[in-house]
Design an enzyme around this catalytic site. Structure first.
Site, PDB file in Angstrom:
ATOM      1  N   THR D  15      40.087  25.720  44.440  1.00  0.00           N
ATOM      2  CA  THR D  15      40.007  26.132  45.842  1.00  0.00           C
ATOM      3  C   THR D  15      38.872  27.136  46.021  1.00  0.00           C
ATOM      4  O   THR D  15      38.405  27.730  45.052  1.00  0.00           O
ATOM      5  CB  THR D  15      41.321  26.803  46.289  1.00  0.00           C
ATOM      6  OG1 THR D  15      41.543  27.970  45.482  1.00  0.00           O
ATOM      7  CG2 THR D  15      42.497  25.855  46.140  1.00  0.00           C
ATOM      8  N   ASP D  16      38.431  27.297  47.256  1.00  0.00           N
ATOM      9  CA  ASP D  16      37.414  28.309  47.551  1.00  0.00           C
ATOM     10  C   ASP D  16      37.935  29.243  48.637  1.00  0.00           C
ATOM     11  O   ASP D  16      39.102  29.172  49.013  1.00  0.00           O
ATOM     12  CB  ASP D  16      36.086  27.648  47.962  1.00  0.00           C
ATOM     13  CG  ASP D  16      36.203  26.871  49.273  1.00  0.00           C
ATOM     14  OD1 ASP D  16      37.134  27.126  50.071  1.00  0.00           O
ATOM     15  OD2 ASP D  16      35.350  26.004  49.519  1.00  0.00           O
ATOM     16  N   ARG D  17      37.092  30.132  49.131  1.00  0.00           N
ATOM     17  CA  ARG D  17      37.581  31.155  50.054  1.00  0.00           C
ATOM     18  C   ARG D  17      37.985  30.606  51.418  1.00  0.00           C
ATOM     19  O   ARG D  17      38.539  31.338  52.229  1.00  0.00           O
ATOM     20  CB  ARG D  17      36.583  32.308  50.181  1.00  0.00           C
ATOM     21  CG  ARG D  17      35.228  31.905  50.695  1.00  0.00           C
ATOM     22  CD  ARG D  17      34.237  33.056  50.536  1.00  0.00           C
ATOM     23  NE  ARG D  17      34.161  33.878  51.718  1.00  0.00           N
ATOM     24  CZ  ARG D  17      34.604  35.124  51.805  1.00  0.00           C
ATOM     25  NH1 ARG D  17      35.123  35.716  50.763  1.00  0.00           N
ATOM     26  NH2 ARG D  17      34.509  35.794  52.920  1.00  0.00           N
ATOM     27  N   MET D  18      37.716  29.331  51.680  1.00  0.00           N
ATOM     28  CA  MET D  18      38.282  28.697  52.870  1.00  0.00           C
ATOM     29  C   MET D  18      39.756  28.377  52.635  1.00  0.00           C
ATOM     30  O   MET D  18      40.457  27.978  53.551  1.00  0.00           O
ATOM     31  CB  MET D  18      37.521  27.395  53.182  1.00  0.00           C
ATOM     32  CG  MET D  18      36.538  27.518  54.336  1.00  0.00           C
ATOM     33  SD  MET D  18      35.935  25.930  54.940  1.00  0.00           S
ATOM     34  CE  MET D  18      34.434  25.735  53.988  1.00  0.00           C
ATOM     35  N   GLY D  19      40.211  28.519  51.376  1.00  0.00           N
ATOM     36  CA  GLY D  19      41.613  28.265  51.057  1.00  0.00           C
ATOM     37  C   GLY D  19      41.881  26.820  50.667  1.00  0.00           C
ATOM     38  O   GLY D  19      43.017  26.444  50.384  1.00  0.00           O
TER      39      GLY D  19
END
Lengths: 143, 143, 143, 143
Positions: D15-19
């Protein structure tokens, strides 16, 4: 405005057991270059994000022409090929810096969404400065 | 309660130009196994997260004994070596499934924080069920 | 000789759903800095590799002090803490460039192996120039 | 022959900081599924590789329909859409297992090369068994 192409060298952890850059990493190279390109256009992505804008991918595509390998320097040239206020499409060329060999070409298309709701938004209304910068970039490409 | 060791095989993109798993990926193997372990203890991490708990790493360590390579099956055995309500420490052993060869050992230590504020929290008060499950796991290790 | 600390900014794909750099990526930051450090010492890793030397990790460790996040600039300072011809140990400090905040510290230890056979080798005999450079670096740290 | 779709759940580090899952990881999901698919066709990639065959990507494409996030189970369905002895094209559908929601579609095209020389090779002559298996798979798709 002249955009400087993003450039760096290949990291060890980006190679795979074929000895070359793993194909998935080209999408990461595109992203690094895109973030740099947006900052040069006056729209640092971290600032847009803080103001509530996100720009997720709708599509990606990559053609692998020549493999890059560990420590090879490369640059990524970006062209804004389409922008209509709701979506944008960027084209990429990755060249090995030492001999200008074309290593990869690609494309990503993006929409714009509200970071809180993930709802699509019209850039012109919500982020008029970003809209203007992208229009200018699109016009610049036409020259 | 008997915990089943997490197991899977090595992916192509996890190898590097040495032909073996890149060393950074062992921390990812530990994480995959930890998430599985928490779920087996009745604390799926995604549920804890939704309830406002996060458990960031304070430290990590890994010793690389024998390289794993593409398609090799491995399992990760986890032991809870310390838990005091504020922090926990887990120890890991990665073994190649085909011959039980010891490939890596490691350790991670974690605190517990409020997902909204990133402030440390006492598990016993905020998440008594998670606290009880970890105490039971710690006791199980002592038997 | 003065070594310039490796520095760059955090990429989007290096963050996780906590919004911060995933802990496994610090090992990758260490590696990038190590490759840069070796080049500054006159031993570009890609050259050593072509000459038949590889330097796999024996151990890694990292303490996470303060999270880095997207677009934050950081630098990695490396110290050679041990070198005996067969093994070397490097210590790392990662600092956020904007305010010098200490974000992570770590250590990696390495042996030297023949790229063809994966057998350990004595650097002094097989790569006397690399041996001399590391001795000089070790002496420099003592000053 | 019935091929079982590859399936697993999303990892935290994907996952990345966009969730949500970082877009580059879908190419890795395709690869995992492709390796599994080849094994089910009787051509484990690690065996082909040991016999001197590699199958690098010529192109990749992905359309992102619905984001996957941490711990969501998904399956990858593969169709061989083109095979002519020199190249093959595979199409992918990624569905969330819980509700069959279509999350991503994609395509990769591949050539076949000699692992030692990176020269293209005709599968029929060099690896007649792999050629036969791919022909059978292509025929199966037509039924």
């Amino acid at each position: 405005m002249d955009i400087i192409s993003f450039s760096r060298t290949v990291n060890y952890y980006e190679t795979d057991r074929m000895g070359i850059v793993h194909h998935s990493n080209y999408l990461r190279f595109f992203e690094e270059a895109r973030v740099d390109w947006l900052a040069q256009l006056g729209m640092p992505y971290e600032v847009l994000e803080r103001r509530g804008l996100m720009s997720p991918l709708l599509t990606s595509a990559c053609a692998y022409h020549k493999p890059l390998t560990f420590r090879e320097p490369f640059r990524v040239h970006i062209t804004l090929t389409q922008y209509n206020g709701l979506r944008m499409t960027l084209a990429y060329r990755i060249e090995r810096t030492t001999d200008n060999a074309l290593c990869a070409t690609g494309e990503t298309s993006h929409c714009f969404v509200d970071a809180a709701t993930f709802r699509p938004l019209r850039l012109q209304r919500a982020f008029p400065d970003a809209h203007a910068a992208l229009l200018a970039a699109a016009a610049g490409e036409d020259e």
